[in-house]
Scaffold this motif. Structure first.
Motif, PDB file in Angstrom:
ATOM      1  N   ALA A 118      16.591   6.741  15.941  1.00 17.88           N
ATOM      2  CA  ALA A 118      16.991   7.823  16.409  1.00 17.88           C
ATOM      3  C   ALA A 118      17.418   9.111  15.024  1.00 17.88           C
ATOM      4  O   ALA A 118      17.021   9.871  15.308  1.00 17.88           O
ATOM      5  CB  ALA A 118      18.084   7.619  17.309  1.00 17.88           C
ATOM      6  N   ALA A 119      18.433   8.507  14.393  1.00 21.18           N
ATOM      7  CA  ALA A 119      18.687   9.175  13.369  1.00 21.18           C
ATOM      8  C   ALA A 119      17.687   9.715  12.261  1.00 21.18           C
ATOM      9  O   ALA A 119      17.443  11.184  11.785  1.00 21.18           O
ATOM     10  CB  ALA A 119      19.776   8.647  12.361  1.00 21.18           C
ATOM     11  N   ALA A 120      16.573   9.152  11.947  1.00 17.08           N
ATOM     12  CA  ALA A 120      15.389   9.241  11.052  1.00 17.08           C
ATOM     13  C   ALA A 120      14.756  10.262  11.832  1.00 17.08           C
ATOM     14  O   ALA A 120      14.084  11.091  11.306  1.00 17.08           O
ATOM     15  CB  ALA A 120      14.843   8.209  10.579  1.00 17.08           C
ATOM     16  N   ARG A 121      14.483  10.258  13.063  1.00 18.53           N
ATOM     17  CA  ARG A 121      13.622  11.121  13.697  1.00 18.53           C
ATOM     18  C   ARG A 121      14.169  12.504  13.750  1.00 18.53           C
ATOM     19  O   ARG A 121      13.288  13.514  14.107  1.00 18.53           O
ATOM     20  CB  ARG A 121      13.504  10.613  15.394  1.00 18.53           C
ATOM     21  N   THR A 122      15.291  12.857  13.647  1.00 21.61           N
ATOM     22  CA  THR A 122      15.885  14.045  13.699  1.00 21.61           C
ATOM     23  C   THR A 122      15.388  14.926  12.481  1.00 21.61           C
ATOM     24  O   THR A 122      15.529  16.243  12.138  1.00 21.61           O
ATOM     25  CB  THR A 122      17.509  14.105  13.662  1.00 21.61           C
ATOM     26  N   GLY A 123      14.588  14.015  11.384  1.00 21.44           N
ATOM     27  CA  GLY A 123      14.484  14.792   9.884  1.00 21.44           C
ATOM     28  C   GLY A 123      13.063  15.312  10.101  1.00 21.44           C
ATOM     29  O   GLY A 123      12.616  15.841   8.993  1.00 21.44           O
ATOM     30  N   TYR A 124      12.154  15.095  10.846  1.00 20.76           N
ATOM     31  CA  TYR A 124      10.865  15.651  11.015  1.00 20.76           C
ATOM     32  C   TYR A 124      10.446  15.888  12.358  1.00 20.76           C
ATOM     33  O   TYR A 124      10.801  15.614  13.444  1.00 20.76           O
ATOM     34  CB  TYR A 124       9.844  14.321  10.215  1.00 20.76           C
ATOM     35  N   LEU A 157      -0.106  11.260  19.685  1.00 22.05           N
ATOM     36  CA  LEU A 157       0.500  10.922  20.774  1.00 22.05           C
ATOM     37  C   LEU A 157       2.059  11.354  20.645  1.00 22.05           C
ATOM     38  O   LEU A 157       2.539  11.497  19.841  1.00 22.05           O
ATOM     39  CB  LEU A 157       0.738   9.282  20.712  1.00 22.05           C
ATOM     40  N   ALA A 158       2.396  12.210  21.806  1.00 20.84           N
ATOM     41  CA  ALA A 158       3.681  12.796  21.814  1.00 20.84           C
ATOM     42  C   ALA A 158       4.395  12.904  23.255  1.00 20.84           C
ATOM     43  O   ALA A 158       3.866  12.619  24.465  1.00 20.84           O
ATOM     44  CB  ALA A 158       3.048  14.617  21.700  1.00 20.84           C
ATOM     45  N   SER A 159       5.832  12.905  22.858  1.00 19.18           N
ATOM     46  CA  SER A 159       6.499  12.795  24.055  1.00 19.18           C
ATOM     47  C   SER A 159       7.687  13.694  23.487  1.00 19.18           C
ATOM     48  O   SER A 159       7.889  14.171  22.330  1.00 19.18           O
ATOM     49  CB  SER A 159       6.953  11.354  24.283  1.00 19.18           C
ATOM     50  N   ASP A 160       8.606  13.627  24.437  1.00 16.14           N
ATOM     51  CA  ASP A 160       9.936  14.524  24.112  1.00 16.14           C
ATOM     52  C   ASP A 160      10.696  13.998  22.839  1.00 16.14           C
ATOM     53  O   ASP A 160      11.402  14.738  22.196  1.00 16.14           O
ATOM     54  CB  ASP A 160      10.931  14.755  25.064  1.00 16.14           C
ATOM     55  N   GLN A 161      10.501  12.686  22.729  1.00 14.97           N
ATOM     56  CA  GLN A 161      11.445  11.834  21.611  1.00 14.97           C
ATOM     57  C   GLN A 161      10.417  11.790  20.493  1.00 14.97           C
ATOM     58  O   GLN A 161      11.308  11.603  19.294  1.00 14.97           O
ATOM     59  CB  GLN A 161      11.582  10.391  22.076  1.00 14.97           C
ATOM     60  N   LEU A 162       9.060  12.003  20.428  1.00  9.67           N
ATOM     61  CA  LEU A 162       8.468  11.399  19.001  1.00  9.67           C
ATOM     62  C   LEU A 162       6.922  12.026  19.210  1.00  9.67           C
ATOM     63  O   LEU A 162       6.337  11.955  20.372  1.00  9.67           O
ATOM     64  CB  LEU A 162       8.304  10.008  18.899  1.00  9.67           C
ATOM     65  N   ARG A 163       6.602  12.699  18.132  1.00  8.95           N
ATOM     66  CA  ARG A 163       5.079  13.090  18.041  1.00  8.95           C
ATOM     67  C   ARG A 163       4.507  12.185  16.670  1.00  8.95           C
ATOM     68  O   ARG A 163       5.317  12.078  15.652  1.00  8.95           O
ATOM     69  CB  ARG A 163       4.881  14.467  17.707  1.00  8.95           C
ATOM     70  N   VAL A 164       3.583  11.483  16.845  1.00 11.84           N
ATOM     71  CA  VAL A 164       3.037  10.677  16.074  1.00 11.84           C
ATOM     72  C   VAL A 164       1.515  10.789  15.917  1.00 11.84           C
ATOM     73  O   VAL A 164       0.766  10.737  16.794  1.00 11.84           O
ATOM     74  CB  VAL A 164       3.451   9.001  16.060  1.00 11.84           C
ATOM     75  N   VAL A 165       0.888  10.701  14.677  1.00 10.69           N
ATOM     76  CA  VAL A 165      -0.580  10.681  14.353  1.00 10.69           C
ATOM     77  C   VAL A 165      -0.973   9.397  13.603  1.00 10.69           C
ATOM     78  O   VAL A 165      -0.324   9.129  12.532  1.00 10.69           O
ATOM     79  CB  VAL A 165      -0.907  11.977  13.559  1.00 10.69           C
TER      80      VAL A 165
END
Length: 325
Positions: A247-253, A148-156
């Motif tokens: 938000a801060a965590a998502r910048t790391g991956y 599932l993907a968007s501009d803010q997050l990709r997750v599997v």
């Protein structure tokens, strides 16, 4: 960039749902700037302009005049909101036709409108759990991955549509290894990320807290990550799922791999509900889909939100460009 690519094929999904309406609204928003064509019955597009075509190559020109539709035969009447069992076989064949067009090179990607799984089972004895498994079957691929993907997050999610109680037994080193490898390869090939960073969630609260709340992180997840790190994959974790999606965590991956369905889908649907896109990684062709169902309760009313369909088409175009680059 997307306008120079071959057109995207859109399988109609269940015509009693909102698929044809979404295609029409997506064309109204995108027009010839992002050419695509619907594989379905032109009569099922209840509002707006339709431009029937006989070949995928005609889609770009046809899009200047209406929604390009590659006619696909359906038997029996259409009642919005009520799936017709006589439509089931045509729905399945529309998906297969889309795969053929992508594999032949006539289309750059396949975007699938939502299907009604029960209707396909009742009307045509559909033997697959859903779109993803059927596409893997058509492609001759043993294992694919749902992202599932968007501009803010990709997750599997590593495990998907199973009861929560069955997750620990289903979560094996082999399954996690395959999921991580397919995700890593997909980020490179389809998203143009040369060195993907993947965050991996733990299974238990606080990632097990050193074994006090479960030991799957120690006995299963960490050994898999160590093995794959030795192969050169950039993997972070196992991480506590409750602290890896802010938000801060998502910048790391670049993508997060979760252990079960809701652990993955709750964050992205909270962050970007209308713009989430379902992507199938591991296929020899590109497949995207809006991240919602047939919405039978609002079909035919003209009120369906096309945002996820539009984003699915845009993402398919970007992925096509990444592969061709």
């Amino acid at each position: 960039m997307a306008a120079t690519l071959r057109p995207i094929a859109v399988s109609c999904g269940d015509p009693a749902g909102i698929g044809p309406e979404l295609a029409q609204k997506a064309w109204a928003a995108l027009g010839p700037d992002l050419p695509f064509f619907l594989i379905g019955d032109p009569a099922h597009v209840l509002t707006g302009s339709v431009a029937p075509i006989t070949d995928a190559a005609q889609a770009a020109d046809a899009a200047r005049h209406g929604l390009p539709v590659l006619p696909h035969p359906f038997e029996g009447p259409l009642t919005p909101g009520t799936p017709n069992p006589h439509h089931a076989q045509s729905v399945i064949k529309a998906i297969a036709r889309g795969v053929e067009l992508v594999q032949s090179g006539a289309a750059s990607a396949l975007c699938t409108a939502p299907i009604h799984k029960r209707a396909l089972q009742d009307g045509a004895g559909f033997a697959h759990p859903g779109h993803t498994e059927y596409l893997a079957y058509l492609a001759g691929v043993a294992r694919v991955v749902m992202m599932l993907a968007s501009d803010q997050l990709r997750v599997v999610p590593t495990t998907i549509h199973i009861p929560l109680r069955d997750v620990p037994a289903t979560l094996t080193p082999e399954l996690l290894t395959e999921t991580l490898r397919i995700t890593h390869a997909g980020l490179i090939r389809d998203f143009g990320i040369p060195a993907p960073r993947i965050a991996v969630a733990g299974l238990n609260p606080h990632a097990g807290e050193g074994g006090k709340m479960g030991d799957e992180e120690i006995t299963l997840i960490a050994p898999v990550l160590e093995e794959l790190r030795a192969e050169g994959l950039d993997l972070r974790g196992p991480m506590s799922a409750d602290t890896m999606f802010h938000a801060a965590a998502r910048t790391g991956y670049d993508a997060a791999v979760a252990m079960y369905h809701d652990q993955a889908l709750i964050p992205i649907k909270t962050l970007d509900f209308d713009r989430g896109v379902n992507v199938t990684l591991g296929l020899p062709f590109i497949r995207t889909s809006p991240d919602h169902g047939t919405a039978l309760d609002i079909a035919g009313q003209g009120i369906a939100n096309p945002r996820s369909m539009i984003e699915a088409l845009k993402m398919a175009a970007r992925m096509s460009a990444a592969r061709e680059a």
